[in-house]
Design a protein around this motif. Structure first.
Motif, short mmCIF file in Angstrom:
data_model
loop_
_atom_site.label_atom_id
_atom_site.label_comp_id
_atom_site.label_asym_id
_atom_site.label_seq_id
_atom_site.Cartn_x
_atom_site.Cartn_y
_atom_site.Cartn_z
N TRP A 35 68.96 86.60 35.78
CA TRP A 35 68.27 86.50 34.49
C TRP A 35 68.71 87.62 33.55
CZ3 TRP A 35 65.64 82.35 33.06
CH2 TRP A 35 65.12 81.51 34.04
N VAL A 53 64.44 95.01 30.15
CA VAL A 53 64.13 95.16 28.72
C VAL A 53 62.74 94.59 28.41
CG1 VAL A 53 64.81 94.41 26.40
CG2 VAL A 53 66.54 95.23 28.01
N ALA A 54 62.39 93.46 29.03
CA ALA A 54 61.05 92.89 28.80
C ALA A 54 59.98 93.87 29.28
CB ALA A 54 60.92 91.55 29.53
N SER A 79 55.80 79.01 32.88
CA SER A 79 55.89 77.74 32.15
C SER A 79 57.22 77.05 32.42
CB SER A 79 55.74 78.01 30.66
OG SER A 79 56.47 79.15 30.30
N GLU A 129 59.97 75.15 34.94
CA GLU A 129 60.02 74.32 36.13
C GLU A 129 61.48 74.04 36.48
OE1 GLU A 129 58.60 69.87 37.59
OE2 GLU A 129 58.22 70.53 35.54
N ARG A 130 61.85 74.37 37.70
CA ARG A 130 63.22 74.06 38.14
C ARG A 130 63.23 72.61 38.59
NH1 ARG A 130 65.44 77.97 42.43
NH2 ARG A 130 65.98 79.23 40.64
N THR A 131 64.07 71.81 37.95
CA THR A 131 64.03 70.38 38.23
C THR A 131 65.22 69.88 39.03
OG1 THR A 131 64.97 70.02 36.05
CG2 THR A 131 62.59 69.77 36.26
N ALA A 132 66.28 70.67 39.10
CA ALA A 132 67.44 70.23 39.87
C ALA A 132 68.31 71.41 40.24
CB ALA A 132 68.27 69.22 39.07
N ASN A 156 74.03 85.42 24.80
CA ASN A 156 73.83 86.13 26.07
C ASN A 156 74.89 87.23 26.19
OD1 ASN A 156 72.06 85.85 28.55
ND2 ASN A 156 74.06 86.12 29.49
N PRO A 183 65.00 89.71 25.37
CA PRO A 183 63.83 89.79 26.28
C PRO A 183 62.62 90.42 25.60
CG PRO A 183 65.83 90.49 27.43
CD PRO A 183 66.19 90.37 25.97
N PRO A 204 58.24 81.82 26.68
CA PRO A 204 59.14 81.88 27.84
C PRO A 204 60.57 82.17 27.40
CG PRO A 204 58.41 79.62 27.44
CD PRO A 204 57.64 80.49 26.50
N LEU A 205 61.29 82.86 28.27
CA LEU A 205 62.69 83.22 28.01
C LEU A 205 63.57 82.59 29.08
CD1 LEU A 205 64.91 85.15 26.70
CD2 LEU A 205 64.25 86.78 28.47
N VAL A 206 64.64 81.96 28.64
CA VAL A 206 65.66 81.52 29.59
C VAL A 206 66.99 82.10 29.12
CG1 VAL A 206 66.87 79.58 30.65
CG2 VAL A 206 64.43 79.40 30.16
N THR A 207 67.66 82.80 30.02
CA THR A 207 68.91 83.47 29.65
C THR A 207 70.12 82.69 30.18
OG1 THR A 207 68.83 84.82 31.65
CG2 THR A 207 67.89 85.77 29.64
N THR A 209 70.42 74.12 31.35
CA THR A 209 71.26 74.23 32.55
C THR A 209 71.77 75.66 32.64
OG1 THR A 209 71.95 71.95 32.21
CG2 THR A 209 73.26 73.26 33.75
N ARG A 210 71.69 76.23 33.83
CA ARG A 210 72.25 77.57 34.03
C ARG A 210 72.78 77.68 35.46
NH1 ARG A 210 69.14 81.70 35.87
NH2 ARG A 210 69.85 83.13 34.26
N THR A 268 68.89 73.00 36.74
CA THR A 268 68.28 72.64 35.46
C THR A 268 66.84 73.14 35.48
OG1 THR A 268 67.69 70.47 36.33
CG2 THR A 268 69.69 70.61 35.02
N ILE A 269 66.43 73.65 34.34
CA ILE A 269 65.08 74.18 34.18
C ILE A 269 64.46 73.46 32.99
CG2 ILE A 269 63.84 76.24 33.36
CD1 ILE A 269 65.70 77.86 35.15
N GLU A 270 63.20 73.08 33.12
CA GLU A 270 62.54 72.41 32.01
C GLU A 270 61.33 73.21 31.57
OE1 GLU A 270 63.67 67.92 33.48
OE2 GLU A 270 61.79 68.22 32.41
N LEU A 271 61.05 73.13 30.29
CA LEU A 271 59.84 73.76 29.75
C LEU A 271 59.34 72.96 28.57
CD1 LEU A 271 60.56 75.48 26.91
CD2 LEU A 271 61.78 76.88 28.54
#
Lengths: 263, 317
Positions: free
Chosen positions: A127, A132-133, A223, A225-228, B95, B104, B113-116, B131-132, B142-145
């Motif tokens: 990540w 920093v957060a 919030s 969710e890892r979906t795949a 990034n 961040p 929420p943060l996705v990097t 996707t990361r 894959t991550i969903e929010l």
């Protein structure tokens, strides 16, 4: 001066593996102290050896199995360790930056370190954001991707170099208290000595749950969710030029001229 | 309507390439969600940067003339205040090392929420799928929010936007609490051997272990000269001290996205590939047809570099 080093045990994956649902099948997983955190820890231990810091404390968010990596950090010179774990953490399927920040904030408020060091990122989820957060959350100053730190910390200032892209370093002065995220290559992390390993067994390793830290289980309700999870497909649709060296070189020369990038 | 705000990245007087890629990424999200695309330029020569980023798809550009270089406190405050004014669903930034130094904190202040390090983004206006990579690129996830988010996007993953646009360009006033600024940039330094920035090259001639010996470097130097290209390498060449660190492509070196990357005698370990897979066109010259570099190469010559390279030089004489 007290230093807090956030260290994490990360999963390593064998070259050949299988994915099970949204995780890698744990038969193919190993564990290690996160590489970036090893550099952060070494930097902290060097600061104590230089007489700038009095105490180096590590903090880890992780289950009991991770104590092998925490003992390793103690063997390399940390004075004591804090491990945070709670049923709420065990139940969370994806620990996002928010959740990690909330947990670590509670530890920072309890320990009140002058300087927090951690790795730029973790080798598994990468990540690259928690340091920093956390700094922003606890009201500390910060610098990300530090590859040099002057060890005098004079006048309550950390003089650092940040490793920018393109081989450029930014020289920055950061007021303490602060959080620095440490890049590999800042030092040469030591190996644990036999003596260090023996001493590590006797060092304090405190385990805290959410109630001990005054945290609510909702702190880890993320919030995301890892979906795949899947292996990236090999995109080998390479066009192979055949023929003599003159012919293949000619084909490449034609391509470069076609693209307008060669004389 | 869900607007998108992208924040440009610049350094030492120039926009970084990722700024143009962010326009593409932001335009994609804005199109999918039916919202406007806003762009912020913070610090530096904001008027020139705004002109350069006035590209198709961008609806509004907000200029914040504060300082010459990146300062994370200024970026955090500016982004936060812009978000409060525009109320975008998505905030996108790079990034990059500087992106990771402020995004961040932005997400933390906004409670979003943060996705990097996203490499792909899809939205229906409400649910965002990102996707990361994990485990050093061994897997993708894959991550969903739902709803609002702050996202940093990997450099070199989106095409650079180029088509001229017709955005409104206006200064945006921010209030910055100078007392809260706790870090000061005192200067910049190039790392040793900083004679060239390989990330800016259009064509890279890159060498690996296959070159075998330091004295063979002259051959590829001649090739780079003939092609008017820049010479780069994989890690072992730098570890051997044959080229300075600023020539290294890869995870621990530079991430490059040239028009053409010619990999000569490079097997293509994942650490190297991470630094060059964003190249437009990849050509591999390698005797081993099963080398991993072939997985990402567009064109290949399965032949000895010591035969092919001289023949190639001849083509340009």
């Amino acid at each position: 001066m007290k230093l807090l080093v956030a260290v994490k045990e990360v999963a390593t994956v064998e070259d050949s593996f299988e994915v099970d649902g949204t995780e890698i099948d744990d038969r193919y997983l190993g564990a290690r102290l996160n590489e970036w955190d090893e550099y952060a820890l070494e930097e902290a231990v060097q600061l104590r050896e230089a007489g700038v810091a009095d105490e180096v404390v590590t903090v880890t968010v992780g289950p009991e199995e991770h104590e092998q990596s925490i003992r390793k950090a103690l063997a390399k010179g940390a004075d004591r360790a804090v491990r945070v774990w709670d049923d709420a953490l065990a139940d969370a399927d994806l620990l996002d930056v928010r959740a990690k920040t909330d947990v670590l904030r509670a530890v920072v408020e309890e320990e009140e370190p002058d300087l927090v060091l951690t790795g730029v990122q973790s080798g598994d989820d990468s990540w690259g954001a928690t340091g920093v957060a956390l700094a922003d959350e606890v009201g500390y100053q910060w610098a990300a991707v530090v590859n040099d730190l002057e060890h005098d910390l004079a006048d309550g200032t950390a003089s650092v170099r940040r490793e920018l892209e393109g081989g450029v370093e930014e020289l920055t002065d950061v007021e303490l208290p602060a959080v620095l995220t440490v890049q590999t290559g800042i030092n040469q992390p030591r190996y644990a000595s036999m003596r260090g390993i023996r001493q590590a067994q006797r060092k304090e390793l405190a385990v805290k749950d959410f109630s001990a830290l005054g945290l609510d289980p909702s702190a880890v309700e993320g919030s995301l969710e890892r979906t795949a999870m899947y292996e990236p497909e090999s995109e080998s649709d390479v066009a192979v030029w055949e023929g003599s060296s003159d012919e293949t070189a000619g084909a490449l020369a034609d391509l470069l001229r076609e693209k307008g990038v060669a004389p | 309507m869900s607007a998108v705000l992208v924040v440009a990245d610049h350094r030492q007087g120039e926009l970084r390439d990722v700024s143009y890629e962010l326009v593409s990424a932001g335009d994609g999200l804005a199109e999918q969600s039916g919202g406007d695309l806003h762009l912020a330029v913070v610090g530096g020569d904001v008027d020139r940067f705004a002109d350069e980023l006035d590209l198709a798809g961008v609806d509004a550009i907000h200029t914040i003339a504060r300082g010459e270089e990146f300062n994370h406190d200024v970026y955090v405050e500016s982004t936060e205040q812009l978000v409060e004014s525009i109320e975008p669903t998505y905030v996108l930034g790079p990034n990059s090392v500087n992106g990771l130094d402020y995004l961040p904190a932005v997400a933390n202040r906004l409670g979003r929420p943060l996705v990097t390090d996203a490499i792909d983004l899809e939205t229906d206006g409400d649910r965002l799928e990102l996707t990361r990579e994990c485990y050093g690129g061994k897997v993708e996830t894959t991550i969903e929010l739902e709803g609002e988010a702050v996202v940093s996007v990997r450099e070199g993953e989106w095409p650079a936007a180029t088509e001229p646009g017709d955005a409104s360009i206006e200064p945006f006033d921010v209030t910055i609490d100078e007392d809260a600024v706790g870090s000061t940039v005192t200067g910049f330094e190039e790392v040793t051997g900083g004679d060239v920035d390989i990330t800016e090259a259009d064509v890279l001639v890159s060498i690996g272990r296959g070159i075998e010996d330091e004295e063979n470097l002259d051959l590829v130097r001649d090739l780079a000269d003939a092609l008017e290209a820049t010479l780069s390498s994989s890690r072992p060449i730098v570890d051997n001290g044959w080229l300075p660190p600023n020539r290294q492509v890869g995870q621990s070196g530079k991430v490059v996205t040239p028009d053409v990357y010619v990999a000569i005698g490079i097997s293509g370990a994942v650490q190297h590939v991470a630094g060059m897979k964003g190249s437009d066109t990849i050509v591999a010259i390698n005797t081993d047809p099963d080398a991993p570099i072939m997985d990402i190469a567009d064109y290949a010559i399965h032949d000895d570099l010591f035969d092919v390279v001289p023949a190639l030089i001849e083509q340009f004489e």
